[in-house]
Design an enzyme around this catalytic site. Structure first.
Site, PDB file in Angstrom:
ATOM      1  N   GLY A   1       0.818  -1.140  -0.159  1.00  0.00           N
ATOM      2  CA  GLY A   1      -0.005   0.163   0.114  1.00  0.00           C
ATOM      3  C   GLY A   1       0.606   1.304   0.156  1.00  0.00           C
ATOM      4  O   GLY A   1       1.818   1.514  -0.384  1.00  0.00           O
ATOM      5  N   SER A   2       0.385   1.856   0.443  1.00  0.00           N
ATOM      6  CA  SER A   2       1.177   3.670   0.332  1.00  0.00           C
ATOM      7  C   SER A   2       2.049   3.362   1.904  1.00  0.00           C
ATOM      8  O   SER A   2       1.744   2.819   2.764  1.00  0.00           O
ATOM      9  CB  SER A   2      -0.460   5.090   0.593  1.00  0.00           C
ATOM     10  OG  SER A   2      -1.026   4.738   2.091  1.00  0.00           O
ATOM     11  N   THR A   3       2.775   4.704   1.519  1.00  0.00           N
ATOM     12  CA  THR A   3       4.221   4.829   2.735  1.00  0.00           C
ATOM     13  C   THR A   3       2.967   5.225   3.558  1.00  0.00           C
ATOM     14  O   THR A   3       3.559   4.810   5.123  1.00  0.00           O
ATOM     15  CB  THR A   3       5.204   5.735   2.102  1.00  0.00           C
ATOM     16  OG1 THR A   3       5.762   5.721   0.934  1.00  0.00           O
ATOM     17  CG2 THR A   3       6.054   6.582   3.314  1.00  0.00           C
TER      18      THR A   3
ATOM     19  N   GLY B   1       1.210   2.946   5.619  1.00  0.00           N
ATOM     20  CA  GLY B   1       2.049   1.723   6.368  1.00  0.00           C
ATOM     21  C   GLY B   1       2.926   2.372   7.675  1.00  0.00           C
ATOM     22  O   GLY B   1       2.682   1.397   8.403  1.00  0.00           O
TER      23      GLY B   1
ATOM     24  N   GLU C   1       6.129  -3.265   1.458  1.00  0.00           N
ATOM     25  CA  GLU C   1       5.970  -2.650   0.118  1.00  0.00           C
ATOM     26  C   GLU C   1       5.302  -1.890   0.041  1.00  0.00           C
ATOM     27  O   GLU C   1       3.434  -2.416  -0.074  1.00  0.00           O
ATOM     28  CB  GLU C   1       5.599  -4.119  -1.393  1.00  0.00           C
ATOM     29  CG  GLU C   1       5.752  -3.490  -2.682  1.00  0.00           C
ATOM     30  CD  GLU C   1       5.092  -2.960  -3.368  1.00  0.00           C
ATOM     31  OE1 GLU C   1       3.888  -1.954  -2.646  1.00  0.00           O
ATOM     32  OE2 GLU C   1       4.752  -3.987  -4.073  1.00  0.00           O
TER      33      GLU C   1
END
Length: 461
Positions: A222-224, A227, A244
Protein backbone atom coordinates in the site's frame (compact mmCIF):
# COMPACT_ATOMS: atom_id res chain seq x y z
CA UNK A 1 -23.34 -10.30 -0.05
CA UNK A 2 -19.85 -11.79 0.02
CA UNK A 3 -19.19 -13.04 3.58
CA UNK A 4 -15.83 -12.97 5.33
CA UNK A 5 -14.05 -16.28 5.93
CA UNK A 6 -13.10 -16.92 9.56
CA UNK A 7 -12.13 -20.32 10.96
CA UNK A 8 -13.36 -22.03 7.80
CA UNK A 9 -16.83 -20.47 8.07
CA UNK A 10 -18.44 -17.72 6.02
CA UNK A 11 -19.55 -14.92 8.34
CA UNK A 12 -21.45 -11.68 7.94
CA UNK A 13 -21.86 -8.79 10.38
CA UNK A 14 -24.56 -6.24 11.17
CA UNK A 15 -23.07 -3.67 8.81
CA UNK A 16 -21.82 -3.92 5.24
CA UNK A 17 -20.36 -1.68 2.54
CA UNK A 18 -20.80 -1.36 -1.20
CA UNK A 19 -18.24 -2.55 -3.72
CA UNK A 20 -18.40 -0.44 -6.88
CA UNK A 21 -17.74 -1.49 -10.47
CA UNK A 22 -15.35 1.27 -11.63
CA UNK A 23 -16.31 0.74 -15.28
CA UNK A 24 -19.94 1.65 -14.62
CA UNK A 25 -20.09 3.31 -11.20
CA UNK A 26 -22.79 0.80 -10.19
CA UNK A 27 -22.86 -1.30 -7.03
CA UNK A 28 -21.42 -4.75 -7.75
CA UNK A 29 -21.87 -6.39 -4.36
CA UNK A 30 -21.72 -6.03 -0.60
CA UNK A 31 -19.06 -7.06 1.90
CA UNK A 32 -19.24 -7.13 5.73
CA UNK A 33 -17.79 -4.48 8.00
CA UNK A 34 -15.37 -6.13 10.40
CA UNK A 35 -16.30 -5.64 14.07
CA UNK A 36 -14.55 -6.21 17.40
CA UNK A 37 -16.25 -9.55 18.04
CA UNK A 38 -15.02 -11.00 14.75
CA UNK A 39 -11.54 -9.59 15.23
CA UNK A 40 -11.15 -11.61 18.41
CA UNK A 41 -12.57 -14.70 16.74
CA UNK A 42 -10.21 -14.28 13.81
CA UNK A 43 -7.15 -13.95 16.02
CA UNK A 44 -8.09 -17.05 18.03
CA UNK A 45 -8.83 -19.00 14.85
CA UNK A 46 -5.56 -18.02 13.20
CA UNK A 47 -3.59 -19.12 16.28
CA UNK A 48 -5.35 -22.49 16.25
CA UNK A 49 -4.87 -22.74 12.51
CA UNK A 50 -1.16 -22.12 12.90
CA UNK A 51 -0.86 -24.88 15.48
CA UNK A 52 -2.57 -27.36 13.16
CA UNK A 53 -0.79 -26.28 9.96
CA UNK A 54 2.72 -26.02 11.39
CA UNK A 55 2.34 -29.51 12.92
CA UNK A 56 1.90 -31.06 9.48
CA UNK A 57 4.93 -32.35 7.62
CA UNK A 58 6.24 -30.34 4.67
CA UNK A 59 5.08 -33.16 2.38
CA UNK A 60 1.55 -32.99 3.79
CA UNK A 61 1.45 -29.21 3.37
CA UNK A 62 2.77 -29.48 -0.18
CA UNK A 63 0.00 -31.85 -1.27
CA UNK A 64 -2.70 -29.55 0.13
CA UNK A 65 -1.20 -26.39 -1.35
CA UNK A 66 -0.93 -27.96 -4.79
CA UNK A 67 -4.54 -29.10 -4.54
CA UNK A 68 -5.49 -25.55 -3.59
CA UNK A 69 -3.71 -24.22 -6.68
CA UNK A 70 -5.59 -26.74 -8.84
CA UNK A 71 -8.94 -25.71 -7.38
CA UNK A 72 -8.19 -22.05 -8.00
CA UNK A 73 -7.33 -22.76 -11.63
CA UNK A 74 -10.47 -24.89 -12.05
CA UNK A 75 -12.56 -21.87 -11.02
CA UNK A 76 -10.65 -19.39 -13.18
CA UNK A 77 -13.56 -18.39 -15.43
CA UNK A 78 -15.96 -17.08 -12.80
CA UNK A 79 -13.22 -15.59 -10.62
CA UNK A 80 -11.62 -13.67 -13.50
CA UNK A 81 -15.06 -12.38 -14.48
CA UNK A 82 -15.61 -11.11 -10.94
CA UNK A 83 -12.09 -9.66 -10.82
CA UNK A 84 -12.73 -7.73 -14.04
CA UNK A 85 -16.01 -6.38 -12.66
CA UNK A 86 -14.53 -5.06 -9.42
CA UNK A 87 -11.33 -3.64 -10.95
CA UNK A 88 -12.29 -2.69 -14.50
CA UNK A 89 -9.25 -4.55 -15.82
CA UNK A 90 -9.10 -5.67 -19.44
CA UNK A 91 -9.11 -9.43 -19.96
CA UNK A 92 -5.36 -9.93 -20.46
CA UNK A 93 -4.50 -7.92 -17.34
CA UNK A 94 -7.08 -9.80 -15.28
CA UNK A 95 -5.75 -13.16 -16.49
CA UNK A 96 -2.21 -12.14 -15.46
CA UNK A 97 -3.45 -10.94 -12.05
CA UNK A 98 -5.31 -14.21 -11.49
CA UNK A 99 -2.51 -16.41 -12.86
CA UNK A 100 0.08 -15.01 -10.47
CA UNK A 101 -1.86 -16.41 -7.51
CA UNK A 102 -1.52 -20.08 -8.42
CA UNK A 103 1.98 -19.38 -9.77
CA UNK A 104 3.01 -18.12 -6.33
CA UNK A 105 1.49 -21.12 -4.57
CA UNK A 106 3.38 -23.55 -6.80
CA UNK A 107 6.65 -21.60 -6.72
CA UNK A 108 6.93 -21.25 -2.96
CA UNK A 109 5.92 -24.83 -2.19
CA UNK A 110 8.90 -25.91 -4.31
CA UNK A 111 11.24 -23.17 -3.13
CA UNK A 112 10.81 -24.09 0.53
CA UNK A 113 12.47 -27.43 -0.27
CA UNK A 114 15.56 -25.64 -1.55
CA UNK A 115 16.21 -23.47 1.51
CA UNK A 116 19.45 -24.32 3.26
CA UNK A 117 19.86 -25.15 6.96
CA UNK A 118 23.65 -25.03 7.15
CA UNK A 119 26.03 -26.68 9.55
CA UNK A 120 28.38 -24.13 11.13
CA UNK A 121 32.07 -24.56 11.88
CA UNK A 122 33.14 -25.27 15.47
CA UNK A 123 36.78 -24.20 16.07
CA UNK A 124 37.25 -26.62 18.99
CA UNK A 125 35.59 -29.62 17.37
CA UNK A 126 33.35 -30.13 20.40
CA UNK A 127 29.95 -29.14 19.02
CA UNK A 128 27.74 -29.77 16.04
CA UNK A 129 26.22 -26.38 15.22
CA UNK A 130 23.39 -26.08 12.70
CA UNK A 131 20.70 -23.62 11.70
CA UNK A 132 17.05 -24.63 11.99
CA UNK A 133 14.23 -22.88 10.12
CA UNK A 134 10.73 -23.10 11.61
CA UNK A 135 7.36 -21.46 10.83
CA UNK A 136 7.13 -17.93 12.21
CA UNK A 137 3.50 -17.85 13.35
CA UNK A 138 0.32 -15.92 12.56
CA UNK A 139 0.75 -13.35 9.77
CA UNK A 140 -1.58 -10.39 9.21
CA UNK A 141 -1.62 -8.97 5.68
CA UNK A 142 -3.26 -5.78 4.41
CA UNK A 143 -3.45 -5.61 0.64
CA UNK A 144 -3.80 -3.06 -2.16
CA UNK A 145 -6.52 -2.96 -4.79
CA UNK A 146 -4.50 -2.64 -8.00
CA UNK A 147 -3.65 -6.35 -8.37
CA UNK A 148 -5.93 -8.05 -5.83
CA UNK A 149 -5.14 -11.71 -6.54
CA UNK A 150 -1.46 -11.21 -7.30
CA UNK A 151 -1.20 -9.49 -3.92
CA UNK A 152 -2.95 -12.42 -2.23
CA UNK A 153 -0.47 -14.77 -3.92
CA UNK A 154 2.50 -12.71 -2.79
CA UNK A 155 1.39 -13.27 0.82
CA UNK A 156 -0.21 -16.72 1.06
CA UNK A 157 2.39 -18.32 -1.22
CA UNK A 158 5.34 -17.99 1.17
CA UNK A 159 3.22 -18.06 4.34
CA UNK A 160 1.52 -21.38 3.58
CA UNK A 161 4.73 -22.97 2.29
CA UNK A 162 6.54 -21.94 5.47
CA UNK A 163 3.79 -23.39 7.70
CA UNK A 164 2.22 -20.11 8.85
CA UNK A 165 -1.44 -19.13 9.12
CA UNK A 166 -2.71 -15.85 7.66
CA UNK A 167 -5.28 -13.17 8.29
CA UNK A 168 -5.73 -11.14 5.12
CA UNK A 169 -7.66 -7.93 4.64
CA UNK A 170 -8.06 -7.15 0.94
CA UNK A 171 -8.74 -3.56 -0.07
CA UNK A 172 -12.33 -2.45 0.49
CA UNK A 173 -12.26 -1.27 -3.14
CA UNK A 174 -11.70 -4.80 -4.51
CA UNK A 175 -12.39 -7.56 -1.95
CA UNK A 176 -14.73 -9.87 -3.86
CA UNK A 177 -12.46 -12.08 -5.97
CA UNK A 178 -10.12 -12.45 -2.99
CA UNK A 179 -13.01 -13.68 -0.84
CA UNK A 180 -13.94 -16.23 -3.49
CA UNK A 181 -10.37 -17.51 -3.40
CA UNK A 182 -10.57 -17.89 0.39
CA UNK A 183 -13.79 -19.90 0.18
CA UNK A 184 -11.91 -22.62 -1.75
CA UNK A 185 -9.40 -23.23 1.06
CA UNK A 186 -11.55 -25.70 3.00
CA UNK A 187 -12.30 -27.78 -0.11
CA UNK A 188 -8.56 -28.00 -0.76
CA UNK A 189 -8.00 -29.48 2.69
CA UNK A 190 -6.52 -26.51 4.52
CA UNK A 191 -7.33 -26.73 8.24
CA UNK A 192 -9.82 -24.21 9.59
CA UNK A 193 -8.14 -20.97 10.61
CA UNK A 194 -5.13 -21.29 8.29
CA UNK A 195 -6.58 -18.75 5.84
CA UNK A 196 -8.86 -16.06 7.27
CA UNK A 197 -10.16 -13.26 5.02
CA UNK A 198 -11.76 -10.19 6.61
CA UNK A 199 -13.19 -7.02 5.09
CA UNK A 200 -14.01 -3.49 6.19
CA UNK A 201 -13.64 0.21 5.53
CA UNK A 202 -12.81 1.33 9.08
CA UNK A 203 -9.02 1.54 9.34
CA UNK A 204 -9.24 2.16 13.08
CA UNK A 205 -11.01 -1.19 13.51
CA UNK A 206 -7.93 -3.00 12.22
CA UNK A 207 -5.86 -1.46 15.01
CA UNK A 208 -7.47 -3.97 17.37
CA UNK A 209 -6.03 -6.73 15.19
CA UNK A 210 -2.62 -5.13 14.82
CA UNK A 211 -2.22 -4.34 18.51
CA UNK A 212 -2.74 -7.96 19.54
CA UNK A 213 0.30 -9.98 20.54
CA UNK A 214 -0.95 -13.00 18.56
CA UNK A 215 0.42 -11.95 15.13
CA UNK A 216 4.12 -12.61 14.64
CA UNK A 217 4.28 -10.70 11.35
CA UNK A 218 2.48 -7.75 9.83
CA UNK A 219 2.80 -7.42 6.09
CA UNK A 220 1.29 -4.90 3.73
CA UNK A 221 1.10 -3.62 0.17
CA UNK A 222 0.00 0.00 0.00
CA UNK A 223 0.96 3.63 0.42
CA UNK A 224 3.83 4.90 2.55
CA UNK A 225 1.43 6.88 4.74
CA UNK A 226 -0.70 3.78 5.26
CA UNK A 227 2.38 1.69 5.99
CA UNK A 228 3.53 4.06 8.70
CA UNK A 229 0.09 3.96 10.32
CA UNK A 230 0.05 0.16 10.24
CA UNK A 231 3.56 -0.16 11.68
CA UNK A 232 2.84 2.37 14.43
CA UNK A 233 -0.33 0.51 15.41
CA UNK A 234 1.49 -2.83 15.49
CA UNK A 235 4.29 -1.86 17.85
CA UNK A 236 2.42 -2.81 21.01
CA UNK A 237 4.52 -6.00 20.86
CA UNK A 238 7.60 -7.10 18.92
CA UNK A 239 6.61 -8.18 15.42
CA UNK A 240 8.27 -8.79 12.08
CA UNK A 241 7.43 -6.39 9.23
CA UNK A 242 7.43 -6.84 5.49
CA UNK A 243 5.83 -3.83 3.76
CA UNK A 244 5.91 -2.82 0.12
CA UNK A 245 4.92 0.83 0.01
CA UNK A 246 4.79 3.79 -2.38
CA UNK A 247 6.94 4.34 -5.45
CA UNK A 248 7.96 7.17 -7.76
CA UNK A 249 10.00 5.26 -10.30
CA UNK A 250 12.55 7.16 -12.38
CA UNK A 251 13.62 6.29 -15.92
CA UNK A 252 16.96 7.43 -17.32
CA UNK A 253 17.27 7.35 -21.10
CA UNK A 254 20.84 8.04 -22.23
CA UNK A 255 21.64 9.54 -25.65
CA UNK A 256 23.11 6.23 -26.84
CA UNK A 257 19.98 4.22 -25.96
CA UNK A 258 17.90 2.25 -28.43
CA UNK A 259 15.31 4.99 -28.36
CA UNK A 260 12.51 3.02 -30.01
CA UNK A 261 12.88 0.20 -27.50
CA UNK A 262 13.02 2.68 -24.63
CA UNK A 263 9.86 4.46 -25.74
CA UNK A 264 7.98 1.18 -26.18
CA UNK A 265 9.05 -0.28 -22.86
CA UNK A 266 8.36 2.86 -20.83
CA UNK A 267 5.08 3.84 -22.49
CA UNK A 268 3.55 0.36 -22.35
CA UNK A 269 4.43 -0.06 -18.69
CA UNK A 270 3.29 3.46 -17.81
CA UNK A 271 -0.24 2.96 -19.12
CA UNK A 272 -0.67 -0.68 -18.10
CA UNK A 273 -3.46 -1.05 -15.54
CA UNK A 274 -4.29 2.62 -16.14
CA UNK A 275 -1.01 3.59 -14.48
CA UNK A 276 -2.07 1.99 -11.20
CA UNK A 277 1.11 -0.01 -10.62
CA UNK A 278 3.59 0.60 -7.81
CA UNK A 279 6.54 0.18 -10.22
CA UNK A 280 5.01 2.36 -12.93
CA UNK A 281 7.50 4.84 -14.44
CA UNK A 282 6.58 8.31 -13.20
CA UNK A 283 9.60 10.52 -13.97
CA UNK A 284 11.12 9.87 -17.39
CA UNK A 285 14.48 11.64 -17.69
CA UNK A 286 15.52 11.79 -21.35
CA UNK A 287 18.74 13.33 -22.67
CA UNK A 288 18.04 16.59 -24.48
CA UNK A 289 19.67 15.34 -27.71
CA UNK A 290 16.94 12.70 -28.16
CA UNK A 291 14.19 14.36 -26.14
CA UNK A 292 11.89 15.43 -28.97
CA UNK A 293 12.22 12.10 -30.75
CA UNK A 294 11.37 10.21 -27.58
CA UNK A 295 8.30 12.36 -26.96
CA UNK A 296 7.04 11.73 -30.50
CA UNK A 297 7.58 7.97 -30.25
CA UNK A 298 5.85 7.80 -26.88
CA UNK A 299 2.97 9.87 -28.24
CA UNK A 300 2.45 7.51 -31.16
CA UNK A 301 2.44 4.45 -28.89
CA UNK A 302 0.14 5.96 -26.26
CA UNK A 303 -2.48 6.95 -28.84
CA UNK A 304 -3.07 3.27 -29.58
CA UNK A 305 -3.44 2.14 -25.97
CA UNK A 306 -6.86 1.23 -24.56
CA UNK A 307 -7.10 1.46 -20.78
CA UNK A 308 -9.56 0.45 -18.13
CA UNK A 309 -10.83 2.90 -15.50
CA UNK A 310 -9.17 4.23 -12.40
CA UNK A 311 -10.39 2.54 -9.25
CA UNK A 312 -12.61 5.41 -8.09
CA UNK A 313 -13.64 8.95 -8.89
CA UNK A 314 -11.56 10.12 -5.92
CA UNK A 315 -8.48 8.55 -7.51
CA UNK A 316 -9.32 10.15 -10.85
CA UNK A 317 -9.76 13.59 -9.33
CA UNK A 318 -6.39 13.29 -7.59
CA UNK A 319 -4.61 12.47 -10.87
CA UNK A 320 -6.44 15.20 -12.78
CA UNK A 321 -5.39 17.64 -10.05
CA UNK A 322 -1.74 16.74 -10.61
CA UNK A 323 -2.15 17.42 -14.33
CA UNK A 324 -3.74 20.82 -13.70
CA UNK A 325 -1.02 21.72 -11.20
CA UNK A 326 1.67 20.80 -13.73
CA UNK A 327 0.01 22.85 -16.46
CA UNK A 328 -0.17 25.87 -14.16
CA UNK A 329 3.56 25.48 -13.45
CA UNK A 330 4.47 25.45 -17.16
CA UNK A 331 4.23 21.83 -18.29
CA UNK A 332 2.79 21.15 -21.74
CA UNK A 333 0.12 18.51 -22.28
CA UNK A 334 0.93 16.72 -25.53
CA UNK A 335 -1.70 14.02 -25.09
CA UNK A 336 -4.84 13.60 -23.02
CA UNK A 337 -5.14 15.30 -19.67
CA UNK A 338 -8.90 14.94 -19.30
CA UNK A 339 -11.53 12.70 -17.75
CA UNK A 340 -13.61 10.70 -20.22
CA UNK A 341 -17.31 11.50 -20.08
CA UNK A 342 -19.83 8.76 -19.38
CA UNK A 343 -20.16 5.96 -16.88
CA UNK A 344 -17.22 4.81 -14.82
CA UNK A 345 -13.98 6.47 -13.82
CA UNK A 346 -12.09 6.61 -17.10
CA UNK A 347 -9.35 9.07 -18.03
CA UNK A 348 -7.34 9.70 -21.18
CA UNK A 349 -3.75 8.45 -21.36
CA UNK A 350 -1.75 11.60 -20.66
CA UNK A 351 1.76 12.70 -21.60
CA UNK A 352 3.36 15.85 -20.22
CA UNK A 353 6.53 17.43 -21.60
CA UNK A 354 8.78 20.14 -20.19
CA UNK A 355 8.06 18.89 -16.68
CA UNK A 356 10.50 20.05 -14.01
CA UNK A 357 11.54 17.99 -10.96
CA UNK A 358 9.99 20.57 -8.64
CA UNK A 359 6.41 20.06 -9.87
CA UNK A 360 3.94 18.08 -7.76
CA UNK A 361 3.53 15.56 -10.56
CA UNK A 362 7.25 14.78 -10.16
CA UNK A 363 7.37 14.85 -6.37
CA UNK A 364 4.34 12.66 -5.66
CA UNK A 365 3.37 9.12 -6.60
CA UNK A 366 0.92 9.56 -9.47
CA UNK A 367 -0.73 6.11 -9.55
CA UNK A 368 -2.57 7.01 -12.71
CA UNK A 369 -2.13 7.33 -16.50
CA UNK A 370 0.20 10.34 -16.56
CA UNK A 371 3.75 10.14 -17.94
CA UNK A 372 6.02 13.10 -17.23
CA UNK A 373 8.98 13.48 -19.59
CA UNK A 374 11.84 15.58 -18.22
CA UNK A 375 14.90 16.64 -20.25
CA UNK A 376 18.44 16.46 -18.87
CA UNK A 377 21.74 17.67 -20.32
CA UNK A 378 25.41 16.71 -20.05
CA UNK A 379 25.79 19.26 -17.26
CA UNK A 380 23.14 17.54 -15.13
CA UNK A 381 23.73 14.69 -12.71
CA UNK A 382 21.10 12.28 -13.99
CA UNK A 383 21.61 9.86 -11.10
CA UNK A 384 21.00 12.64 -8.58
CA UNK A 385 17.82 13.56 -10.46
CA UNK A 386 16.64 9.95 -10.31
CA UNK A 387 17.38 9.76 -6.58
CA UNK A 388 15.69 13.06 -5.75
CA UNK A 389 12.67 11.43 -4.10
CA UNK A 390 11.78 9.89 -0.77
CA UNK A 391 10.82 6.69 -2.57
CA UNK A 392 13.05 3.88 -3.80
CA UNK A 393 11.00 1.00 -5.18
CA UNK A 394 11.90 0.59 -8.87
CA UNK A 395 13.95 2.29 -11.57
CA UNK A 396 14.68 1.83 -15.27
CA UNK A 397 17.75 2.63 -17.36
CA UNK A 398 18.18 2.59 -21.12
CA UNK A 399 21.65 2.71 -22.65
CA UNK A 400 23.94 0.73 -24.95
CA UNK A 401 26.98 1.86 -22.95
CA UNK A 402 27.93 -0.85 -20.46
CA UNK A 403 29.63 1.61 -18.12
CA UNK A 404 26.56 3.86 -18.00
CA UNK A 405 24.28 0.91 -17.32
CA UNK A 406 26.38 -0.59 -14.54
CA UNK A 407 27.03 2.78 -12.89
CA UNK A 408 23.34 3.68 -12.91
CA UNK A 409 22.36 0.26 -11.56
CA UNK A 410 24.87 0.68 -8.74
CA UNK A 411 24.07 4.27 -7.80
CA UNK A 412 20.30 4.59 -8.25
CA UNK A 413 18.62 4.09 -4.87
CA UNK A 414 15.90 1.57 -5.64
CA UNK A 415 15.03 -1.98 -4.69
CA UNK A 416 15.14 -3.05 -8.34
CA UNK A 417 16.78 -1.54 -11.41
CA UNK A 418 15.95 -2.86 -14.88
CA UNK A 419 18.41 -2.03 -17.66
CA UNK A 420 17.07 -1.97 -21.25
CA UNK A 421 14.02 -4.12 -20.55
CA UNK A 422 11.27 -4.17 -17.93
CA UNK A 423 11.35 -7.51 -16.15
CA UNK A 424 9.56 -8.90 -13.10
CA UNK A 425 9.09 -12.53 -12.09
CA UNK A 426 8.14 -14.59 -9.05
CA UNK A 427 11.70 -15.85 -8.53
CA UNK A 428 13.10 -12.29 -8.36
CA UNK A 429 12.93 -10.31 -5.09
CA UNK A 430 10.61 -7.31 -5.12
CA UNK A 431 10.78 -4.60 -2.47
CA UNK A 432 11.88 -1.05 -1.79
CA UNK A 433 14.48 1.16 -0.19
CA UNK A 434 14.03 4.46 1.68
CA UNK A 435 10.32 5.20 2.23
CA UNK A 436 9.22 2.43 -0.15
CA UNK A 437 9.24 -0.19 2.57
CA UNK A 438 11.19 -3.04 4.14
CA UNK A 439 11.35 -6.73 3.30
CA UNK A 440 10.69 -8.53 0.03
CA UNK A 441 7.89 -10.11 -1.91
CA UNK A 442 8.62 -12.97 -4.33
CA UNK A 443 11.78 -15.13 -4.39
CA UNK A 444 13.43 -17.12 -1.62
CA UNK A 445 14.11 -13.86 0.20
CA UNK A 446 10.39 -13.43 0.82
CA UNK A 447 10.03 -17.02 1.99
CA UNK A 448 12.81 -16.57 4.55
CA UNK A 449 10.80 -13.82 6.25
CA UNK A 450 8.10 -16.33 7.22
CA UNK A 451 10.58 -18.63 8.94
CA UNK A 452 12.55 -18.28 12.16
CA UNK A 453 16.31 -18.79 12.08
CA UNK A 454 17.36 -20.79 15.12
CA UNK A 455 20.91 -21.83 15.99
CA UNK A 456 21.26 -25.29 17.57
CA UNK A 457 24.46 -26.49 19.23
CA UNK A 458 24.86 -30.15 20.22
CA UNK A 459 27.80 -31.29 22.37
CA UNK A 460 29.48 -34.22 20.64
CA UNK A 461 32.78 -34.43 22.55
Amino acid sequence: MYPMLINGEQRITKKSFNVINPSTGAVLGLAPELDVENIQLTLKSARQGFEAWSAKTPAERKAIILRYAELIDENSGRIIELLRAETGKPQDNAEYDFGMLSTCLRFFVEEVERLDQPVLHDPDGRFLHYMLRQPLGVCVGMLAWNFPLLNVGYKIGPALAAGCSVILKPSSETPLASLEIAYLAKEAGLPDGVINMVTGTDHDMMKNMLQSDIPSMVTMIGSTRGGLEVMNSSCSSVKHFSVELGGNAPVVVYPDADIKNAAEQVTNLKFANCGQICVSPNRVFVHESIYNEFVELALGIAKGIEMGPLVSDKARQYVLGLVESAKAAGAEVVLGGNAIDGDGFFMEPTILRNVSPEMDVSRNEVFGPVMSIIPFSDSDDEIALANDTEYGLAAYVFTTNLQNGLRAARDIQAGSVCVNEVHYSVQLPHGGLKQSGVGKDCSRYSLEEYLTLKRVSVLVD
